[in-house]
Design a protein around this motif. Structure first.
Motif, mmCIF file in Angstrom:
data_model
loop_
_atom_site.group_PDB
_atom_site.id
_atom_site.type_symbol
_atom_site.label_atom_id
_atom_site.label_comp_id
_atom_site.label_asym_id
_atom_site.label_seq_id
_atom_site.Cartn_x
_atom_site.Cartn_y
_atom_site.Cartn_z
ATOM 1 N N THR A 80 0.888 -1.165 0.000
ATOM 2 C CA THR A 80 0.000 0.000 0.000
ATOM 3 C C THR A 80 0.921 1.208 0.000
ATOM 4 O O THR A 80 1.890 1.241 0.764
ATOM 5 C CB THR A 80 -0.879 0.022 1.267
ATOM 6 O OG1 THR A 80 -1.683 -1.151 1.274
ATOM 7 C CG2 THR A 80 -1.777 1.256 1.308
ATOM 8 N N PHE A 81 0.649 2.183 -0.859
ATOM 9 C CA PHE A 81 1.578 3.295 -1.002
ATOM 10 C C PHE A 81 1.106 4.541 -0.266
ATOM 11 O O PHE A 81 -0.084 4.788 -0.137
ATOM 12 C CB PHE A 81 1.776 3.615 -2.485
ATOM 13 C CG PHE A 81 2.237 2.422 -3.275
ATOM 14 C CD1 PHE A 81 3.433 1.795 -2.962
ATOM 15 C CD2 PHE A 81 1.465 1.912 -4.299
ATOM 16 C CE1 PHE A 81 3.859 0.678 -3.670
ATOM 17 C CE2 PHE A 81 1.879 0.799 -5.025
ATOM 18 C CZ PHE A 81 3.079 0.182 -4.702
ATOM 19 N N PHE A 82 2.058 5.319 0.195
ATOM 20 C CA PHE A 82 1.733 6.601 0.825
ATOM 21 C C PHE A 82 2.710 7.649 0.325
ATOM 22 O O PHE A 82 3.707 7.328 -0.324
ATOM 23 C CB PHE A 82 1.763 6.489 2.352
ATOM 24 C CG PHE A 82 3.148 6.260 2.934
ATOM 25 C CD1 PHE A 82 3.650 4.983 3.074
ATOM 26 C CD2 PHE A 82 3.928 7.337 3.332
ATOM 27 C CE1 PHE A 82 4.921 4.775 3.600
ATOM 28 C CE2 PHE A 82 5.193 7.136 3.869
ATOM 29 C CZ PHE A 82 5.701 5.846 4.002
ATOM 30 N N ASP A 83 2.405 8.916 0.671
ATOM 31 C CA ASP A 83 3.250 10.008 0.207
ATOM 32 C C ASP A 83 4.107 10.545 1.349
ATOM 33 O O ASP A 83 5.305 10.331 1.406
ATOM 34 C CB ASP A 83 2.371 11.101 -0.402
ATOM 35 C CG ASP A 83 3.205 12.197 -1.047
ATOM 36 O OD1 ASP A 83 4.370 11.918 -1.365
ATOM 37 O OD2 ASP A 83 2.701 13.307 -1.233
ATOM 38 N N GLY A 84 3.473 11.207 2.307
ATOM 39 C CA GLY A 84 4.220 11.809 3.415
ATOM 40 C C GLY A 84 4.196 10.951 4.666
ATOM 41 O O GLY A 84 3.330 10.088 4.828
ATOM 42 N N ASN A 85 5.150 11.195 5.568
ATOM 43 C CA ASN A 85 5.228 10.428 6.820
ATOM 44 C C ASN A 85 3.958 10.523 7.657
ATOM 45 O O ASN A 85 3.511 9.537 8.235
ATOM 46 C CB ASN A 85 6.394 10.955 7.660
ATOM 47 C CG ASN A 85 7.722 10.519 7.100
ATOM 48 O OD1 ASN A 85 8.013 9.335 7.042
ATOM 49 N ND2 ASN A 85 8.524 11.469 6.658
ATOM 50 N N SER A 86 3.404 11.736 7.724
ATOM 51 C CA SER A 86 2.226 11.906 8.584
ATOM 52 C C SER A 86 1.060 11.062 8.083
ATOM 53 O O SER A 86 0.243 10.585 8.875
ATOM 54 C CB SER A 86 1.841 13.372 8.700
ATOM 55 O OG SER A 86 1.929 14.000 7.462
ATOM 56 N N GLU A 87 0.998 10.878 6.764
ATOM 57 C CA GLU A 87 -0.072 10.051 6.195
ATOM 58 C C GLU A 87 0.097 8.592 6.663
ATOM 59 O O GLU A 87 -0.873 7.946 7.086
ATOM 60 C CB GLU A 87 -0.007 10.145 4.674
ATOM 61 C CG GLU A 87 -1.124 9.419 3.966
ATOM 62 C CD GLU A 87 -0.893 9.347 2.462
ATOM 63 O OE1 GLU A 87 -0.117 10.156 1.922
ATOM 64 O OE2 GLU A 87 -1.488 8.448 1.840
ATOM 65 N N ALA A 88 1.337 8.113 6.608
ATOM 66 C CA ALA A 88 1.597 6.729 7.044
ATOM 67 C C ALA A 88 1.347 6.603 8.549
ATOM 68 O O ALA A 88 0.774 5.607 9.017
ATOM 69 C CB ALA A 88 3.032 6.345 6.721
ATOM 70 N N TYR A 89 1.758 7.612 9.285
ATOM 71 C CA TYR A 89 1.571 7.607 10.738
ATOM 72 C C TYR A 89 0.082 7.531 11.097
ATOM 73 O O TYR A 89 -0.329 6.751 11.958
ATOM 74 C CB TYR A 89 2.206 8.883 11.298
ATOM 75 C CG TYR A 89 2.066 9.094 12.783
ATOM 76 C CD1 TYR A 89 2.574 8.172 13.689
ATOM 77 C CD2 TYR A 89 1.443 10.227 13.281
ATOM 78 C CE1 TYR A 89 2.464 8.381 15.048
ATOM 79 C CE2 TYR A 89 1.331 10.442 14.651
ATOM 80 C CZ TYR A 89 1.838 9.512 15.524
ATOM 81 O OH TYR A 89 1.719 9.717 16.873
#
Lengths: 400, 286
Positions: A80-89
């Motif tokens: 699953t892909f994400f862009d910024g760290n806060s999104e993954a967090y």
């Protein structure tokens, strides 16, 4: 009502036969059937294929390596892909530790993940490829991935870089491009671009503001040494002013590397802050004669720069045993010399693995293999001290 | 299967769908909007601060007003152009009418992201338009490059097919004999359009407008990829709260306000309608 139903062709009397209890019974039956069906489906799927689920940045996916890994272990790799760290967090905090086995993050984020119990410790002895780290990335020196209290290692770094300035020396002098000031210089109005991510824009402007104000050596809000992700209200107010001034000078905020590549390659802009990936892609195209221009990159501006280290982590939802071994084997596979070479070539990133033995002198220079020690002088990507305040600064800038 | 069972099943499925996928999410959004976030953590303290922020802070009001202006312009243009296209197909399409109407659905064969990125390639500084202009020695059109105009063009491109389809379907429902009758009694083409065709298709026109206006208000892709530094619209700012900034409660309040605003817009549009005057019966053509 009955009249309308009759006119529209429905059988007479249907409306009279529907009551609330009947509708509720029907809905209950449908709900129960759906739950039963989905439970069966999930259990059936689990029995069929073992999965390794990753929350990661898309450019680091190597399909051919994944395919080989899947065949070797008879598993399915599900990214699953994400862009910024806060999104993954955010994803991990809302139950993602049960949904993902592997996670990627950069800068100080892995430490936050570990403190909050979102990731678990890893065992370097199960990942022999870690022996190939450059000295600065070995656990004894790269201690941001080690829990000081317990000595637990909780991450495996694999790529590093700065958030420097890529520029075309045909349009801007190297002297000017050695300073963050060039990104706010009206002389280059309409020929500048910046990232669309709010954290790095504010942090980079924070580096410049604190440099101008001379406030870095004064007592900081958190009582620690200066960190551009921990700014005072006064500094944030100055950052907001600076970003509003900068907005008039920007052609656009690029959303992805592809757009930035086109903007720089076409000469539409002369400078932009970025992760040095586009810089390397441009250099490759210049070498092939497909792009013209004197493309250069300022690794650390004179006011200071931001740096990042991308890291593999294992989610706290993974218990000791086969799944943990599988996750660590995947990391070990990805950071092998051969695969890191491919990742470096494809993404334009410098690697934490020492690839000098398998690289030409040009490649060593291209990927800054002899400059890894400079990472120690950069401010690491971090979590904003107050996302709420930073969001307000960003919104005010966008609306101005 | 009895009529009762059939009816319960047929009505139960859409009801369950609406409850599970619409009403419950809306309720959770409303609840969330009355909490707050601190450093990516939800704090379960009931408060109205998020609404105060959205309704009093200049930035969010600017996003809202900017979105309303862009959405009205795009929806009016899409409805007007949609009318011309649908009317032309209905009048002159002959046996190819259905094919021509379906042709407007072709862009939907690809994803919205792809379509917006393709448009970015067309309108950007090195896109087809500006690239050609520069090749011929002309200055590039700056309004097309990362601006609200470009964002508006993107939204128009995305929602025009909906306007054309809705108006065309409305026209299909019109009894042409009424136009013939008007002409027999001396009305010219323009007058018969103004007094017969347009009013009798007002429902379709307003639905087309609403189906453009509401998604424009919450649009994120077009302003993000085409809008440029001054192009942040309300939907994009709202999406930001749920993404990198992690200020979910504020984003939820923005969502609730957008929902209420859209509801108000639909009520206002519906109030413009006199169903008897439009010939709308709700039962199709007799």
């Amino acid at each position: 009502m009955t009249d309308k139903l009759e006119k529209s062709g429905h059988p007479q009397g249907v409306s009279a036969t529907i009551d609330r209890r009947g509708v509720l019974k029907g809905m209950g039956a449908i709900g129960a059937a759906s739950v039963a069906a989905s439970t069966f489906r999930i259990n059936y799927a689990r029995a069929q294929t073992r999965k390794l689920r990753a929350l990661m940045w898309e450019p680091y996916l190597l399909p051919e390596v994944v395919k080989e890994f899947e065949a070797k272990h008879n598993v399915e790799f599900a990214p699953t892909f994400f862009d910024g760290n806060s999104e993954a967090y955010n994803k991990l905090r809302v139950g993602g530790t049960k949904d993902f086995d592997l996670v990627q993050a950069d800068g100080f984020w892995p430490r936050l993940y570990f403190q909050e119990g979102l990731i678990r410790g890893v065992d370097y002895s199960k990942m022999p490829s870690t022996e190939n780290f450059f000295p600065i990335f070995k656990p004894d020196r790269f201690d941001i991935l080690v829990d000081k209290a317990s000595g637990t290692k909780f991450g495996v770094p694999f790529c590093w870089g700065s958030y420097g300035i890529t520029y075309n020396a045909d349009g801007i002098s190297p002297e000017k491009a050695s300073s963050i000031e060039c990104l706010f210089d009206p002389e280059f109005a309409g020929r500048l671009s910046a990232n669309a991510r709010f954290e790095e824009n504010i942090a980079l402007a924070g580096v410049l503001v604190t440099y101008r104000l001379g406030t870095r050596d004064k007592p900081r809000p958190d009582g620690k040494p200066f960190n551009p992700y921990v700014l005072t209200d006064e500094e944030l107010a100055e950052v907001e002013k600076l970003l509003i001034e900068q907005k008039k000078l920007l052609l656009t905020r690029y959303q992805d590397n592809g757009t930035l590549f086109q903007l720089l390659a076409s000469g539409a802009i002369v400078a932009a802050p970025e992760f040095a990936q586009v810089y390397r892609q441009l250099l490759a195209k210049v070498a092939e004669g497909e792009v013209t221009g004197d493309i250069r990159h300022t690794l650390i501006p004179k006011e200071g720069g931001l740096g990042w280290v991308d890291t593999f982590l294992v989610s706290s939802g993974v218990a000791d045993g086969d799944q943990f071994d599988l996750a660590q084997d995947f990391i070990n596979t990805m950071i092998s010399l051969d695969n890191m070479k491919v990742i470096g070539d494809r993404t334009g990133c410098s690697t934490t693995i020492d690839l000098r033995s398998v690289s030409t002198p040009e490649q060593q220079k291209f990927f800054l293999m002899d400059r890894t020690e400079e990472l120690a002088d950069m401010f690491m990507f971090d979590q904003p001290s107050s996302p709420e305040k930073w969001e307000r600064v960003w919104s005010n800038m966008q609306a101005a | 299967m009895t009529h009762k069972t059939k009816a319960v099943l047929l009505l139960g499925i859409p009801t369950a769908y609406l409850v599970l996928l619409f009403i419950l999410p809306i309720i959770s959004l409303i609840v969330l909007s009355f909490w707050k976030t601190e450093s990516y953590h939800l704090v379960y303290e009931w408060n109205i601060q998020n609404y105060v922020t959205v309704l009093t802070e200049g930035a969010y009001l600017t996003f809202l007003i900017r979105s309303i202006v862009v959405s009205v312009i795009v929806s009016v243009l899409a409805t007007a152009i949609g009318w011309i296209a649908a009317y032309a197909i209905w009048t002159y399409g002959g046996r190819f009418r259905l094919l021509l109407a379906l042709a407007f659905a072709v862009p939907f064969f690809t994803g919205e992201v792809l379509r917006v990125i393709a448009l970015q390639g067309l309108l950007g500084p090195v896109g087809l338009i500006n690239g050609t202009l520069m090749k011929w020695g002309f200055a590039p059109v700056r309004a097309l490059m990362y601006s609200n105009v470009a964002s508006g063009i993107g939204l128009f491109y995305l929602y025009l097919p909906i306007a054309v389809t809705v108006i065309y379907l409305s026209l299909l429902n019109l009894d042409r004999r009424l136009i013939d009758a008007a002409k027999i009694f001396g009305a010219g083409g323009f007058r018969s359009f103004i007094e017969i065709t347009f009013p009798l298709n007002l429902v379709g026109t307003l639905i087309a407008f609403a189906l453009c206006f509401i998604p424009c208000m919450s649009a994120t892709l077009s302003p993000r990829f085409l809008g440029g530094p001054n192009g942040t619209l309300y939907g994009m700012a709202m999406a930001q709260q749920f993404g990198e900034s992690g200020t979910w409660a504020l984003g939820a309040a923005m969502g609730v306000i957008l929902f209420l605003f859209s509801l108000l817009a639909v009520v206002l549009i519906a109030s413009c309608l006199d169903l008897r005057r439009t010939g709308f019966t709700g039962f199709g053509r007799n």
